[in-house]
Scaffold this active site. Structure first.
Site, short mmCIF file in Angstrom:
data_model
loop_
_atom_site.label_atom_id
_atom_site.label_comp_id
_atom_site.label_asym_id
_atom_site.label_seq_id
_atom_site.Cartn_x
_atom_site.Cartn_y
_atom_site.Cartn_z
N ASP A 66 -3.86 14.40 2.92
CA ASP A 66 -3.04 14.36 4.13
C ASP A 66 -3.99 14.52 5.31
OD1 ASP A 66 -1.49 14.82 6.35
OD2 ASP A 66 -0.09 16.16 5.32
N TYR A 157 4.41 7.03 19.82
CA TYR A 157 3.62 6.02 19.11
C TYR A 157 2.80 5.19 20.09
CZ TYR A 157 2.69 2.01 16.01
OH TYR A 157 2.08 1.01 15.28
N SER A 160 -0.04 7.11 21.54
CA SER A 160 -1.09 7.39 20.54
C SER A 160 -2.00 6.18 20.38
CB SER A 160 -0.47 7.78 19.19
OG SER A 160 0.08 6.65 18.52
N LYS A 161 -1.42 4.98 20.47
CA LYS A 161 -2.21 3.76 20.30
C LYS A 161 -3.00 3.43 21.59
CE LYS A 161 -0.96 2.88 16.02
NZ LYS A 161 -1.90 3.05 14.91
N1 LIG Z 1 3.83 -2.73 10.68
C1 LIG Z 1 3.69 -3.01 11.96
O1 LIG Z 1 4.53 -3.69 12.57
C2 LIG Z 1 2.48 -2.54 12.71
C3 LIG Z 1 2.21 -3.12 13.95
C4 LIG Z 1 1.10 -2.68 14.67
C5 LIG Z 1 0.28 -1.70 14.14
N2 LIG Z 1 0.57 -1.16 12.95
C6 LIG Z 1 -0.32 -0.09 12.44
O2 LIG Z 1 -0.81 -0.44 11.18
C7 LIG Z 1 -1.18 0.75 10.49
C8 LIG Z 1 -0.66 0.69 9.07
O3 LIG Z 1 0.76 0.70 9.11
P1 LIG Z 1 1.69 -0.15 8.13
O4 LIG Z 1 2.53 -1.02 8.98
O5 LIG Z 1 0.89 -0.74 7.03
O6 LIG Z 1 2.67 1.00 7.61
P2 LIG Z 1 2.90 1.67 6.18
O7 LIG Z 1 3.19 0.62 5.17
O8 LIG Z 1 3.92 2.72 6.41
O9 LIG Z 1 1.50 2.34 5.86
C9 LIG Z 1 1.08 3.50 6.52
C10 LIG Z 1 -0.05 4.12 5.74
O10 LIG Z 1 -0.50 5.32 6.41
C11 LIG Z 1 -0.61 6.37 5.45
N3 LIG Z 1 -0.41 7.66 6.07
C12 LIG Z 1 0.57 8.02 6.95
N4 LIG Z 1 0.45 9.33 7.25
C13 LIG Z 1 -0.63 9.79 6.58
C14 LIG Z 1 -1.26 11.06 6.49
N5 LIG Z 1 -0.81 12.13 7.15
N6 LIG Z 1 -2.34 11.18 5.70
C15 LIG Z 1 -2.80 10.12 4.99
N7 LIG Z 1 -2.26 8.90 5.04
C16 LIG Z 1 -1.18 8.74 5.82
C17 LIG Z 1 0.47 6.04 4.41
O11 LIG Z 1 0.10 6.58 3.17
P3 LIG Z 1 0.97 7.68 2.34
O12 LIG Z 1 2.40 7.41 2.60
O13 LIG Z 1 0.50 7.50 0.94
O14 LIG Z 1 0.50 8.95 2.92
C18 LIG Z 1 0.41 4.53 4.34
O15 LIG Z 1 -0.57 4.13 3.42
C19 LIG Z 1 -0.63 1.93 11.31
O16 LIG Z 1 -1.65 2.52 12.05
C20 LIG Z 1 0.37 1.25 12.23
O17 LIG Z 1 0.54 1.95 13.43
C21 LIG Z 1 1.64 -1.56 12.20
#
Ligand SMILES: NC(=O)c1ccc[n+]([C@@H]2O[C@H](COP(=O)([O-])OP(=O)(O)OC[C@H]3O[C@@H](n4cnc5c(N)ncnc54)[C@H](OP(=O)(O)O)[C@@H]3O)[C@@H](O)[C@H]2O)c1
Length: 256
Positions: A66, A157, A160-161
């Site tokens: 975590d 959010y 943070s970004k």
């Molecule tokens: N999806 C979108 O539309 C989008 C758009 C722009 C940017 N992003 C960015 O892309 C990145 C990945 O997001 P995603 O869309 O792929 O979402 P996701 O499928 O929910 O993946 C998020 C990942 O972050 C990990 N995580 C969250 N909190 C954590 C913690 N405290 N410690 C360790 N790992 C943690 C989760 O792992 P566990 O659950 O195993 O902990 C998971 O692997 C993020 O930074 C997000 O802001 C996403």
């Protein structure tokens, strides 16, 4: 100039258990990278590790951690170095979202989002820096199109970004004399598990996705693998002259 192979390169990806991080792990495994996969869900990490191993025959190191806990972040760097002896690329991808603006907010939301999306990145990057200087490696941060585009949907959010973009640029400037590059990718909406814990139903997420998609100039979805390809490019020697950049991959959303 077109060498995208990561043979003998050790790449640490946070949030590798799901979404963009998992897709990027698999993408990079196909280019021979040695991978460290970090997330909280051990089962998911092991599943992704298996996919990666099938692709290149190299066993990734899954680390269940975590990243909001200081000791766990220290453990991630320590175990990486103990296991592989080096670190070439850090991909700060783990992130969480909470929906709501200033009228629908609380400090738990703020602390969770800033703790994961910024504080953890700050600490992990700080601890990884000596190893990246040694390898003349690089960092790719996963930011968001909302880092610069104001929206009313997810205030904590978005800020943070915005902080992550500035972090990217400041650290890029500081580490340039050490030969370490730092960049960010700024995706628009990608269908992943990011919205699962936000209280939105599957139908609401789908409607949201449809609306967002129709508002973009290119009027289509962005696939996670497209983001992985951009991350891989920035992490590769093909991008050796690129540092301090925040690169939108957003179907043109920032044009509006
Ligand atoms: N999806 C979108 O539309 C989008 C758009 C722009 C940017 N992003 C960015 O892309 C990145 C990945 O997001 P995603 O869309 O792929 O979402 P996701 O499928 O929910 O993946 C998020 C990942 O972050 C990990 N995580 C969250 N909190 C954590 C913690 N405290 N410690 C360790 N790992 C943690 C989760 O792992 P566990 O659950 O195993 O902990 C998971 O692997 C993020 O930074 C997000 O802001 C996403």
């Amino acid at each position: 100039m077109t060498n995208m192979s990561f043979t003998d390169k050790v790449i640490l990806i946070t949030g590798a258990s799901s979404g963009i991080g998992a897709t990027t792990a698999i993408y990079l495994s196909k280019q021979s990278a040695k991978l460290v996969l970090v997330g909280r869900k051990e089962g998911h990490l092991k599943k992704i590790a298996l996919y990666c191993e099938k692709a290149n025959g190299i066993k990734p190191l899954p680390i269940t951690a975590d990243l909001t806990e200081d000791a766990e972040v220290q453990k991630v760097v320590q175990e990486t170095i103990d296991h592989f002896g080096r670190l070439d690329v850090l991909i700060n991808n783990a992130g969480v979202i909470e929906m709501g603006g200033i009228k629908k907010s609380n400090m738990e939301m703020y602390d969770k989002v800033m703790g994961t999306n910024m504080r953890a990145v700050y600490q992990l990057t700080m601890l990884a820096t000596p190893h990246l200087i040694e390898s003349k490696g690089n960092i790719v941060n996963v930011s968001c199109v909302w880092s610069t585009k104001p929206s009313t949907m997810a205030l904590a959010y978005n800020i943070s970004k915005a902080a992550l973009d500035q972090f990217t640029k400041c650290v890029a400037l500081e580490l340039a004399p050490d030969g370490v590059r730092v960049n960010a990718v700024n995706p628009g909406f990608v269908k992943t598990n990011l919205y699962n814990d936000t209280g939105l139903t599957e139908e609401q997420v789908d409607l949201f996705m449809k609306n967002v998609t129709s508002q973009t100039p290119l009027k289509k979805m962005i696939e996670a693998v497209e983001v992985s390809a951009l991350i891989a490019y920035l992490a590769s020697d093909n991008a050796k002259s690129i540092t301090g950049g925040c690169f939108p991959i957003d179907n043109g959303r920032l044009l509006q």
